[in-house]
Structures are given as structure tokens and as C-alpha cells.
Design a protein around this motif. Structure first.
Motif, PDB file in Angstrom:
ATOM      1  N   THR A 117      38.760 -48.794 -40.022  1.00  0.00           N
ATOM      2  CA  THR A 117      38.612 -48.177 -38.704  1.00  0.00           C
ATOM      3  C   THR A 117      37.748 -49.107 -37.866  1.00  0.00           C
ATOM      4  O   THR A 117      37.215 -50.095 -38.374  1.00  0.00           O
ATOM      5  CB  THR A 117      37.978 -46.768 -38.822  1.00  0.00           C
ATOM      6  N   ALA A 118      37.585 -48.783 -36.576  1.00  0.00           N
ATOM      7  CA  ALA A 118      36.745 -49.616 -35.711  1.00  0.00           C
ATOM      8  C   ALA A 118      35.286 -49.503 -36.148  1.00  0.00           C
ATOM      9  O   ALA A 118      34.828 -48.412 -36.493  1.00  0.00           O
ATOM     10  CB  ALA A 118      36.894 -49.133 -34.269  1.00  0.00           C
ATOM     11  N   GLY A 119      34.547 -50.629 -36.101  1.00  0.00           N
ATOM     12  CA  GLY A 119      33.113 -50.617 -36.384  1.00  0.00           C
ATOM     13  C   GLY A 119      32.415 -49.697 -35.388  1.00  0.00           C
ATOM     14  O   GLY A 119      32.885 -49.532 -34.261  1.00  0.00           O
ATOM     15  N   PHE A 120      31.301 -49.069 -35.802  1.00  0.00           N
ATOM     16  CA  PHE A 120      30.708 -48.046 -34.927  1.00  0.00           C
ATOM     17  C   PHE A 120      29.239 -47.797 -35.210  1.00  0.00           C
ATOM     18  O   PHE A 120      28.725 -48.204 -36.259  1.00  0.00           O
ATOM     19  CB  PHE A 120      31.466 -46.726 -35.119  1.00  0.00           C
ATOM     20  N   GLU A 121      28.579 -47.115 -34.285  1.00  0.00           N
ATOM     21  CA  GLU A 121      27.239 -46.544 -34.483  1.00  0.00           C
ATOM     22  C   GLU A 121      27.246 -45.149 -33.872  1.00  0.00           C
ATOM     23  O   GLU A 121      27.987 -44.888 -32.915  1.00  0.00           O
ATOM     24  CB  GLU A 121      26.163 -47.386 -33.789  1.00  0.00           C
ATOM     25  N   ILE A 122      26.405 -44.281 -34.431  1.00  0.00           N
ATOM     26  CA  ILE A 122      26.324 -42.900 -33.930  1.00  0.00           C
ATOM     27  C   ILE A 122      24.944 -42.675 -33.311  1.00  0.00           C
ATOM     28  O   ILE A 122      23.934 -43.104 -33.878  1.00  0.00           O
ATOM     29  CB  ILE A 122      26.552 -41.899 -35.092  1.00  0.00           C
ATOM     30  N   PHE A 123      24.903 -42.025 -32.164  1.00  0.00           N
ATOM     31  CA  PHE A 123      23.622 -41.710 -31.520  1.00  0.00           C
ATOM     32  C   PHE A 123      23.631 -40.257 -31.069  1.00  0.00           C
ATOM     33  O   PHE A 123      24.674 -39.752 -30.664  1.00  0.00           O
ATOM     34  CB  PHE A 123      23.412 -42.591 -30.276  1.00  0.00           C
ATOM     35  N   ASP A 124      22.451 -39.625 -31.103  1.00  0.00           N
ATOM     36  CA  ASP A 124      22.418 -38.300 -30.475  1.00  0.00           C
ATOM     37  C   ASP A 124      21.470 -38.312 -29.281  1.00  0.00           C
ATOM     38  O   ASP A 124      20.788 -39.301 -29.024  1.00  0.00           O
ATOM     39  CB  ASP A 124      22.136 -37.185 -31.496  1.00  0.00           C
ATOM     40  N   LYS A 125      21.482 -37.200 -28.579  1.00  0.00           N
ATOM     41  CA  LYS A 125      20.759 -37.054 -27.316  1.00  0.00           C
ATOM     42  C   LYS A 125      19.307 -37.561 -27.379  1.00  0.00           C
ATOM     43  O   LYS A 125      18.804 -38.127 -26.422  1.00  0.00           O
ATOM     44  CB  LYS A 125      20.739 -35.555 -26.957  1.00  0.00           C
TER      45      LYS A 125
END
Ligand code: AMP
Ligand code: GLY
Length: 423
Positions: A117-125
């Protein structure tokens, strides 16, 4: 067998049409259905949101299999309530439906199980500053996605840093996607042809159905706003025999294994939204159900006992009872003028009766009033051609020929469905 289908769109009309043809069917109910499904079974006026009423209906009528079409009742746990009461269900549990409803869940699963899948990072508010910092480190375009279900609008392709900052502001500060945007995924932009592949599964065993290609944008040439889908065709030549193998081995098998290991086995139709990149197929998104309008072009390409496929999957012992019939299908969506923005409904539809053996007209947003079929939604009809040889050009010609005989005030449709495969 007594079957109930939940939903009221073109996908559910296509499901009803396929199931109505199966030998083992005794009685078919569609909850709530549409004027098209009324000709195939009994429409039952219960809202898909009213889980208690659906359960009561199924118990009272001895329903042996419930096929859930849309994601909302799945995400809200309809399958769980029915199963708890001993009813077989084709569709995942609330926990397993997170594979569609929470993009961060899906992305973490893919990372953990090595699914391309595409490389990614997750962030929250709470990580607003960190998200902005991250934007300075990556290349563009980039893709910013609201974590939750945002009515198909939660994906922003940011061309540059400024665009990306704006997108994050929309999610975190302006709350444009409501709570769905409280968490975001920032991911690498992938290029290639897109394809939709359905895996029908009992949680372990699975079978892939022929790949389709959706057309999400409102205008020809993939211009304009995103919609629920303006048309589809199958099979798509962008998925080769080798690709089906890769999709099985590198995507579907580890996804199902991952879901089992997490204690949330996935039963039903795992929709793999794929980008066919030059490094092979990669997952853009998963959906926890049949795609719309892809279902309308995939089901007609199956020979064999479709009901047996769904029933055996729901019962945990998949029987691979269908095969590709070497045909082709093109579905063009006739939409209301103005869609996907504001549109008017309530216009009479003309020309529905003029059909031939190679055409199915699935109802998506229609209503019957005093014996007349009227428009009643953004996507109104799915004009679908079905032929027994893999000649997309001919399938396209037949679909548009049929469409030319249909009319309602404000009708709009794309003229280029399947063209990518024809060039
Ligand atoms: P989704 O709602 O995740 O299916 O995204 C909607 C559309 O955005 C997809 O059908 C793609 O056309 C596009 N898209 C989503 N993610 C990516 C990506 N990582 N790279 C390129 N296009 C993407
Ligand atoms: N055709 C896209 C979807 O069903 O989500």
C-alpha cells in the motif's frame, strides 16, 4: 431458501437479480428495496437502520440468509445482532467492518502484515504541529485522508505544501469532516490504473471475482467532483492473470490472516480498491461490502450458483461455486441534473420498457407513484449491458444504445465509461 437483502440501491437490485435466478431460492425479500427489486421479490418497508425490526422480520419469516448491501448497517453492527440470534449473514461483524470505517485501522493492518500500500503516517487532532512538520519532509503531490467515513469526500490530493497545510486545517481546525477528520492519514501519492477486486470469503478461504473499474468523477475524462460512482465496466484489462495471483497472495490472503489474528475474522465481500502500479497492485482502500456500481457489472459475469457462494461463505465453509463466463459488461449511471451537488427529484422517467436481452436497467434512486417511475435520488438508474464474449467495445455500444432510449428531465451521464480500456 428464504433470503433477505438489505438495501435499496443499484447494487441491491443487481444482487436481487442474480439471486432471483438461483435454483435454491424459495422466497426473496428486499428490505426496503426499490421499484426495480419489486419485480424480483417482496419489498419490505423497514429501514436498514432499524435493526430490531429487521431481526423480528427475519425470525418471523424463517429467513435463512441475510445479505447486507451497504456499509452503514454493517458498521453499526447489524450482522452481529442477526448472528447472535442464529441467522446466517453474508457480511462482516461491526469489528471487522472497521477495515472500511477506520482508515488508520486498515493502514496499520497493512503495515503489520506486509500488504503493499502507499507509505503513510497517522496523526490525530492533538498532533497538529507534528503533522505540519511532517508535511515539510515529504514529496508532492501527497494524499490526506480523514480517518472515518466522510461520505466519499474525505480524501484530499494536495498538489503542494500549501494545499496540504490547508487540508489539515480543514480536518483539525475547521472540522469540515466532523469527527471523521479528528484523525488523518497522510500517504504517498500512487500512480497507475485503478481497479476494484471483490474477494468473497468465509474468513479463511476466498475466491476472487473478475476485476472492475469504477469511474468516480462526475465528468468525462475523470474531471470534476467525486461522486458515488458514475459507471463501471468489467473485466478490466489492467488486471492480468499474474496480477490476480499477486492480489491473492500478497493482498487478500494476508489481509484475511491479519483479521483472524486480530480476533475479527472478515466474512463477506472484501472489496479491494487497488492501484495497479509499476511495482504491482497496491491497496488504495478496502471496503467491507460489494462496490456500487461495480457489482452491477461483476455479477453478470458469473456462471454457477451465486446463492450457494454467499450461503457457504456465511456458514463458514466456502464453496467456490461460480466461474467467470468470459463475458463483458458496461454500466452507465444516469444521474439527476446537478448531482453530486443539489439536484431536484420527482421527474417521470420515460423509456424504461424498451429493453433487450443484453441490457439490464438497475434502479438506484427511483420511486413509483401511481404506476409511474419517478426520479428519487442523485444516481437514478444503472443502464447495464451484458454480453457473453469479452468485447468491451460492443458492451459499451449496447449500454449507450439502451441509454439513448431513456429520458427524464435533467438527465446527465458520462459518455466515456470503459474508454480507458479501449484506447
Ligand atoms: P478512497 O476514498 O480512499 O478510495 O480514495 C478516493 C480516491 O482518491 C481513490 O479512488 C483514488 O483515485 C484517490 N486516491 C486515494 N488514495 C490515493 C493514493 N495514495 N494515491 C493516489 N490516489 C489516491
Ligand atoms: N464504487 C466505490 C464504492 O462502492 O465504494
Amino acid at each position: 431458501m428464504k433470503i433477505a437483502i438489505i438495501g435499496s440501491g443499484g447494487r441491491e437490485h443487481a444482487l436481487a437479480d442474480k439471486i432471483a435466478d438461483c435454483k435454491s431460492l424459495d422466497e426473496l425479500f428486499i428490505i426496503p428495496g426499490n421499484p426495480g427489486t419489486r419485480k424480483l421479490g417482496k419489498n419490505i418497508r423497514i429501514s436498514p437502520d432499524d435493526h430490531e425490526a429487521i431481526l423480528r422480520f427475519c425470525l418471523e419469516h424463517g429467513i435463512e440468509l441475510v445479505v447486507i448491501g451497504p456499509e452503514k448497517p454493517l458498521a453499526e453492527g447489524l450482522a452481529d445482532i442477526l448472528r447472535k440470534n442464529g441467522i446466517n449473514v453474508f457480511g462482516p461483524s461491526k469489528q471487522a467492518a472497521k477495515i472500511e470505517g477506520e482508515k488508520s485501522f486498515a493502514k496499520k493492518l497493512m503495515k503489520e502484515f506486509g500488504i503493499p500500500t502507499a507509505g503513510f503516517e497517522i496523526f490525530d487532532k492533538n498532533n497538529y504541529d507534528m503533522a505540519i512538520k511532517y508535511l515539510h519532509k515529504i514529496s508532492y503531490p501527497t494524499v490526506i485522508k480523514a480517518d472515518g467515513i466522510a461520505a466519499g469526500k474525505g480524501v484530499i490530493i494536495a498538489e503542494d505544501l500549501e494545499d496540504a497545510k490547508e487540508a489539515i486545517k480543514e480536518c483539525f481546525i475547521n472540522s469540515s469532516f466532523g469527527t471523521a477528520g479528528d484523525k488523518i492519514v497522510i500517504e504517498e501519492f500512487m500512480t497507475g490504473q485503478e481497479a476494484s477486486v471483490f474477494a468473497i470469503t468465509d474468513g479463511t478461504e476466498f475466491i476472487l471475482l473478475p476485476a472492475a473499474q469504477d469511474h468516480k468523477r462526475i465528468y468525462d475524462g475523470d474531471k470534476g467532483k467525486n461522486t458515488g460512482g458514475m459507471g463501471a465496466y468489467a473485466p478490466t484489462p489492467f488486471v492480468s492473470e499474474k496480477d490476480y495471483e499477486l492480489i491473492s497472495q500478497k493482498i487478500v490472503e494476508p489481509t484475511l490472516r491479519g483479521m483472524r489474528e486480530k480476533g475479527t475474522p472478515f466474512v463477506g465481500c472484501l472489496y479491494c480498491g487497488l492501484m495497479m502500479t509499476n511495482q504491482g497492485p497496491k491497496v488504495v482502500e478496502y471496503n467491507c461490502r460489494f462496490g456500487d456500481p461495480e457489482t452491477q457489472v461483476v455479477l453478470p459475469l458469473l456462471d454457477g450458483d451465486f446463492l450457494e457462494l454467499l450461503y457457504s461463505s456465511a456458514c463458514g465453509k466456502l464453496s467456490k461455486s461460480v466461474i467467470y463466463n468470459n463475458g463483458a459488461s458496461v454500466c452507465v449511471v444516469a444521474a439527476s441534473g446537478g448531482y453530486p451537488d443539489k439536484y431536484l427529484s420527482g421527474f417521470e422517467i420515460y423509456g424504461l420498457e424498451k429493453k433487450n436481452d443484453f441490457v439490464k436497467i438497475y434502479h438506484a434512486g427511483t420511486k413509483e407513484i401511481d404506476g409511474k417511475i419517478m426520479t428519487n435520488g442523485g444516481r437514478v438508474l444503472n443502464i447495464t449491458s451484458i454480453i457473453r464474449n469479452n468485447d468491451l467495445k460492443e458492451a459499451k455500444r449496447i449500454a449507450y444504445n439502451a441509454l439513448n432510449k431513456i429520458n427524464f428531465e435533467g438527465i446527465q451521464y458520462r459518455k466515456d465509461i470503459s474508454d480507458k480500456a479501449l484506447i
